[in-house]
Every structure is written in structure tokens, then in C-alpha cells.
Write a protein that holds these residues in place. Structure first.
Motif, PDB file in Angstrom:
ATOM      1  N   SER A 122       0.818  -1.203   0.000  1.00  0.00           N
ATOM      2  CA  SER A 122       0.000   0.000   0.000  1.00  0.00           C
ATOM      3  C   SER A 122       0.858   1.261   0.000  1.00  0.00           C
ATOM      4  O   SER A 122       1.887   1.321   0.679  1.00  0.00           O
ATOM      5  CB  SER A 122      -0.916   0.000   1.237  1.00  0.00           C
ATOM      6  N   ILE A 123       0.427   2.251  -0.769  1.00  0.00           N
ATOM      7  CA  ILE A 123       0.996   3.601  -0.729  1.00  0.00           C
ATOM      8  C   ILE A 123       0.014   4.466   0.039  1.00  0.00           C
ATOM      9  O   ILE A 123      -1.169   4.539  -0.322  1.00  0.00           O
ATOM     10  CB  ILE A 123       1.221   4.153  -2.146  1.00  0.00           C
ATOM     11  N   GLU A 124       0.491   5.147   1.103  1.00  0.00           N
ATOM     12  CA  GLU A 124      -0.429   5.830   2.003  1.00  0.00           C
ATOM     13  C   GLU A 124       0.005   7.262   2.307  1.00  0.00           C
ATOM     14  O   GLU A 124       1.194   7.601   2.252  1.00  0.00           O
ATOM     15  CB  GLU A 124      -0.548   5.037   3.306  1.00  0.00           C
ATOM     16  N   ASP A 125      -0.978   8.088   2.647  1.00  0.00           N
ATOM     17  CA  ASP A 125      -0.724   9.482   3.022  1.00  0.00           C
ATOM     18  C   ASP A 125       0.121   9.516   4.295  1.00  0.00           C
ATOM     19  O   ASP A 125      -0.286   8.987   5.329  1.00  0.00           O
ATOM     20  CB  ASP A 125      -2.050  10.187   3.250  1.00  0.00           C
ATOM     21  N   PRO A 126       1.305  10.133   4.265  1.00  0.00           N
ATOM     22  CA  PRO A 126       2.183  10.120   5.439  1.00  0.00           C
ATOM     23  C   PRO A 126       1.848  11.155   6.498  1.00  0.00           C
ATOM     24  O   PRO A 126       2.378  11.104   7.605  1.00  0.00           O
ATOM     25  CB  PRO A 126       3.557  10.407   4.834  1.00  0.00           C
ATOM     26  N   THR A 127       0.974  12.129   6.173  1.00  0.00           N
ATOM     27  CA  THR A 127       0.764  13.237   7.104  1.00  0.00           C
ATOM     28  C   THR A 127       0.106  12.805   8.401  1.00  0.00           C
ATOM     29  O   THR A 127       0.273  13.448   9.432  1.00  0.00           O
ATOM     30  CB  THR A 127      -0.073  14.345   6.449  1.00  0.00           C
ATOM     31  N   ILE A 128      -0.658  11.689   8.367  1.00  0.00           N
ATOM     32  CA  ILE A 128      -1.322  11.250   9.590  1.00  0.00           C
ATOM     33  C   ILE A 128      -0.312  10.763  10.626  1.00  0.00           C
ATOM     34  O   ILE A 128      -0.575  10.734  11.816  1.00  0.00           O
ATOM     35  CB  ILE A 128      -2.355  10.150   9.261  1.00  0.00           C
ATOM     36  N   ARG A 129       0.892  10.383  10.178  1.00  0.00           N
ATOM     37  CA  ARG A 129       1.943   9.929  11.094  1.00  0.00           C
ATOM     38  C   ARG A 129       3.059  10.979  11.214  1.00  0.00           C
ATOM     39  O   ARG A 129       4.114  10.692  11.756  1.00  0.00           O
ATOM     40  CB  ARG A 129       2.523   8.604  10.619  1.00  0.00           C
ATOM     41  N   ARG A 130       2.819  12.169  10.717  1.00  0.00           N
ATOM     42  CA  ARG A 130       3.854  13.205  10.734  1.00  0.00           C
ATOM     43  C   ARG A 130       3.895  13.910  12.077  1.00  0.00           C
ATOM     44  O   ARG A 130       2.868  14.269  12.644  1.00  0.00           O
ATOM     45  CB  ARG A 130       3.583  14.226   9.622  1.00  0.00           C
ATOM     46  N   THR A 131       5.080  14.109  12.597  1.00  0.00           N
ATOM     47  CA  THR A 131       5.295  14.798  13.859  1.00  0.00           C
ATOM     48  C   THR A 131       6.127  16.045  13.620  1.00  0.00           C
ATOM     49  O   THR A 131       7.122  16.002  12.901  1.00  0.00           O
ATOM     50  CB  THR A 131       6.026  13.885  14.867  1.00  0.00           C
ATOM     51  N   THR A 132       5.725  17.155  14.227  1.00  0.00           N
ATOM     52  CA  THR A 132       6.451  18.410  14.042  1.00  0.00           C
ATOM     53  C   THR A 132       7.843  18.329  14.660  1.00  0.00           C
ATOM     54  O   THR A 132       8.009  17.846  15.780  1.00  0.00           O
ATOM     55  CB  THR A 132       5.673  19.565  14.681  1.00  0.00           C
ATOM     56  N   ILE A 133       8.837  18.796  13.912  1.00  0.00           N
ATOM     57  CA  ILE A 133      10.210  18.905  14.414  1.00  0.00           C
ATOM     58  C   ILE A 133      10.438  20.359  14.814  1.00  0.00           C
ATOM     59  O   ILE A 133      10.397  21.250  13.970  1.00  0.00           O
ATOM     60  CB  ILE A 133      11.236  18.481  13.352  1.00  0.00           C
ATOM     61  N   GLY A 138      12.823  25.802  13.284  1.00  0.00           N
ATOM     62  CA  GLY A 138      12.582  24.922  12.149  1.00  0.00           C
ATOM     63  C   GLY A 138      11.409  23.991  12.387  1.00  0.00           C
ATOM     64  O   GLY A 138      11.272  23.426  13.459  1.00  0.00           O
ATOM     65  N   TYR A 139      10.577  23.841  11.393  1.00  0.00           N
ATOM     66  CA  TYR A 139       9.446  22.938  11.475  1.00  0.00           C
ATOM     67  C   TYR A 139       9.476  22.001  10.280  1.00  0.00           C
ATOM     68  O   TYR A 139      10.054  22.312   9.243  1.00  0.00           O
ATOM     69  CB  TYR A 139       8.121  23.711  11.498  1.00  0.00           C
ATOM     70  N   ILE A 140       8.811  20.871  10.430  1.00  0.00           N
ATOM     71  CA  ILE A 140       8.839  19.897   9.353  1.00  0.00           C
ATOM     72  C   ILE A 140       8.173  20.457   8.100  1.00  0.00           C
ATOM     73  O   ILE A 140       7.178  21.155   8.176  1.00  0.00           O
ATOM     74  CB  ILE A 140       8.144  18.593   9.811  1.00  0.00           C
ATOM     75  N   SER A 141       8.770  20.178   6.951  1.00  0.00           N
ATOM     76  CA  SER A 141       8.182  20.629   5.689  1.00  0.00           C
ATOM     77  C   SER A 141       7.873  19.458   4.781  1.00  0.00           C
ATOM     78  O   SER A 141       7.262  19.620   3.747  1.00  0.00           O
ATOM     79  CB  SER A 141       9.138  21.579   4.962  1.00  0.00           C
ATOM     80  N   GLY A 142       8.306  18.285   5.157  1.00  0.00           N
ATOM     81  CA  GLY A 142       7.993  17.080   4.398  1.00  0.00           C
ATOM     82  C   GLY A 142       6.936  16.293   5.138  1.00  0.00           C
ATOM     83  O   GLY A 142       6.231  16.855   5.960  1.00  0.00           O
ATOM     84  N   PRO A 143       6.829  15.018   4.946  1.00  0.00           N
ATOM     85  CA  PRO A 143       7.647  14.269   4.015  1.00  0.00           C
ATOM     86  C   PRO A 143       7.222  14.498   2.570  1.00  0.00           C
ATOM     87  O   PRO A 143       6.106  14.911   2.307  1.00  0.00           O
ATOM     88  CB  PRO A 143       7.413  12.817   4.447  1.00  0.00           C
ATOM     89  N   TYR A 144       8.154  14.241   1.664  1.00  0.00           N
ATOM     90  CA  TYR A 144       7.891  14.465   0.256  1.00  0.00           C
ATOM     91  C   TYR A 144       7.393  13.198  -0.435  1.00  0.00           C
ATOM     92  O   TYR A 144       6.841  13.254  -1.517  1.00  0.00           O
ATOM     93  CB  TYR A 144       9.167  14.947  -0.430  1.00  0.00           C
ATOM     94  N   PHE A 145       7.604  12.048   0.191  1.00  0.00           N
ATOM     95  CA  PHE A 145       7.197  10.781  -0.397  1.00  0.00           C
ATOM     96  C   PHE A 145       6.108  10.142   0.464  1.00  0.00           C
ATOM     97  O   PHE A 145       6.109  10.292   1.681  1.00  0.00           O
ATOM     98  CB  PHE A 145       8.391   9.829  -0.506  1.00  0.00           C
ATOM     99  N   PRO A 146       5.195   9.407  -0.151  1.00  0.00           N
ATOM    100  CA  PRO A 146       4.174   8.726   0.640  1.00  0.00           C
ATOM    101  C   PRO A 146       4.771   7.570   1.421  1.00  0.00           C
ATOM    102  O   PRO A 146       5.847   7.063   1.093  1.00  0.00           O
ATOM    103  CB  PRO A 146       3.193   8.221  -0.427  1.00  0.00           C
ATOM    104  N   ASP A 147       4.058   7.157   2.451  1.00  0.00           N
ATOM    105  CA  ASP A 147       4.475   5.983   3.208  1.00  0.00           C
ATOM    106  C   ASP A 147       4.275   4.727   2.366  1.00  0.00           C
ATOM    107  O   ASP A 147       3.286   4.602   1.632  1.00  0.00           O
ATOM    108  CB  ASP A 147       3.658   5.851   4.493  1.00  0.00           C
ATOM    109  N   LEU A 148       5.204   3.802   2.484  1.00  0.00           N
ATOM    110  CA  LEU A 148       5.087   2.500   1.824  1.00  0.00           C
ATOM    111  C   LEU A 148       4.844   1.456   2.906  1.00  0.00           C
ATOM    112  O   LEU A 148       5.643   1.308   3.824  1.00  0.00           O
ATOM    113  CB  LEU A 148       6.358   2.167   1.043  1.00  0.00           C
ATOM    114  N   VAL A 149       3.721   0.749   2.794  1.00  0.00           N
ATOM    115  CA  VAL A 149       3.291  -0.201   3.823  1.00  0.00           C
ATOM    116  C   VAL A 149       3.052  -1.566   3.181  1.00  0.00           C
ATOM    117  O   VAL A 149       2.564  -1.657   2.054  1.00  0.00           O
ATOM    118  CB  VAL A 149       2.000   0.292   4.519  1.00  0.00           C
ATOM    119  N   ALA A 150       3.389  -2.632   3.899  1.00  0.00           N
ATOM    120  CA  ALA A 150       3.117  -3.992   3.436  1.00  0.00           C
ATOM    121  C   ALA A 150       2.734  -4.850   4.624  1.00  0.00           C
ATOM    122  O   ALA A 150       3.174  -4.607   5.761  1.00  0.00           O
ATOM    123  CB  ALA A 150       4.335  -4.590   2.729  1.00  0.00           C
TER     124      ALA A 150
END
Length: 214
Positions: A122-133, A138-150
Motif C-alpha cells: 500500500s501507498i499511504e498518506d504520510p501526514t497522519i503519522r507526521r510529527t512536528t520537528i 525549524g518545522y517539518i516541511s515534508g515528508p515528500y514521499f508517501p508511506d510504503l506499507v506492506a
């Protein structure tokens, strides 16, 4: 300070004095299926409206997906998830990975091998697991790639079991005083997990016991 509710912070001030969350929600679900030459075409949506404290008329839609020939597209549950914490408590979900409450945008393929055994990528939206740095402005500006799940899963009369893995990009924006400077290297995080659920009909209809670790 803040209220006791872990989902609300900084509530005890003169502008937001609420120390309780009050919500009213109405949801309707529609599950439409038809047979095609490629298998069953399923369209599912669950949605409605909710009111939370002073926010009126919010749209609530935890599910909206299409399935055909092993493919799943839309807003569903992450295929990394195994045990559904929101079925019991939205506060307790912090101990595990579970998007069962609000769902996650996915594009997945599931292969079924018979006897309840299946595998999904599965290719999934990563923002639901995104945590602010946070640090040096400085704050998070990515991720730029979707999550890859299996996952590899088995579902039978005795219960179910699953092993799963995920790949997640970590990327931060520039944090230097001069624009365009001070960018940390991107990296990838890896998650692995396993879960087991055993049905206990001898105790009561629908009873089960489950364990999950990541």
C-alpha cells in the motif's frame, strides 16, 4: 495550563475557558456492490456532520473508498494497522498504530492466496503519522514521499494474525537565520510490527483477546 483531556491544551485562559469537549455527530454509511468481469466492484462511504463545542456543521467522513479486483483506493484504514483502538477508546490509541477512527488515504493491492491468507502492499498518506520537528525555528516541511506499507495476514475461524512493515520519510525545512541555509539531511524511518487476535466465543458472542507490538 491545560485541561485534563489530552486532546485539548491551553484551555484555561480567558479566551478558551472550556475544560470539556462536547460533540454531537450524525453519520450515514452506504455500501454498494456490483459484479463485473474483474470481480466485485465495491463503493463504500461513511460520512455526515458533527458539532464540537463552538464549531458547528463540521463535515465528518472517516471512510470513502472503492475496491475492485484486489485494489483499494480512497480513504480507508491503513494496512499497517491490526488492532482497532478507536473501537474502544480514542484516548488509548496512543499506545499503538491505528488510523481506524479517521482513516487514511491509501492506494493498495491485496493478493489472496486461499485459506484466509493474504498479502497487501500500500501507498499511504504520510501526514497522519507526521510529527512536528521543533528547534531553532525549524518545522517539518515534508515528508515528500508517501508511506510504503506492506503486510502478510491470515483470517480464520479461530481469529487472525498479521505481520507488517512501513517506510516513512523524515524531512525538515531550513532552520538557519539566513534563508536557504541549515537544512538537515533527509532520512527514512522503518517500522515493523505483529499482531494476534484469538476469538473467544465460549465466553460470549464477539469476545476476543488481542496483542500487538511495533
Amino acid at each position: 495550563g491545560g485541561s485534563f483531556n489530552p486532546n485539548k491544551t491551553n484551555d484555561f485562559d480567558r479566551t478558551t475557558p472550556d475544560d470539556n469537549t462536547i460533540r454531537v455527530r450524525a453519520v450515514v454509511s452506504v455500501d454498494a456492490r456490483s459484479q463485473t468481469e474483474y470481480g466485485t466492484l465495491r463503493s463504500y462511504i461513511a460520512g455526515g456532520f458533527q458539532s464540537t463545542n463552538d464549531a458547528r456543521g463540521e463535515i465528518y467522513a472517516p471512510r470513502a473508498f472503492v475496491q475492485l479486483g484486489g485494489f483499494t483506493w480512497g480513504l480507508a484504514q491503513s494496512f499497517y494497522d491490526f488492532f482497532s483502538f478507536p473501537a474502544y477508546s480514542n484516548q488509548f490509541r496512543i499506545v499503538g498504530s491505528d488510523t481506524g477512527g479517521a482513516g487514511d488515504a491509501v492506494a493498495a493491492y491485496t493478493a489472496k492466496f486461499g485459506n484466509g491468507l493474504s498479502a497487501t502492499i500500500s501507498i499511504e498518506d504520510p501526514t497522519i503519522r507526521r510529527t512536528t520537528i521543533v528547534g531553532a525555528g525549524g518545522y517539518i516541511s515534508g515528508p515528500y514521499f508517501p508511506d510504503l506499507v506492506a503486510n502478510l495476514r491470515v483470517d480464520q475461524a479461530w481469529g487472525s494474525a498479521q505481520i507488517m512493515g512501513g517506510l516513512h520519510q523524515v524531512a525538515a525545512q531550513y532552520y538557519g537565520a539566513t534563508p536557504g541555509t541549515g537544512h538537515p539531511d533527509d532520512t527514512f524511518g522503518v517500522a515493523v510490527g505483529a499482531g494476534l487476535q484469538i476469538n473467544l466465543p465460549m465466553l460470549g458472542k464477539g469476545d476476543s483477546i488481542a496483542v500487538e507490538a511495533s
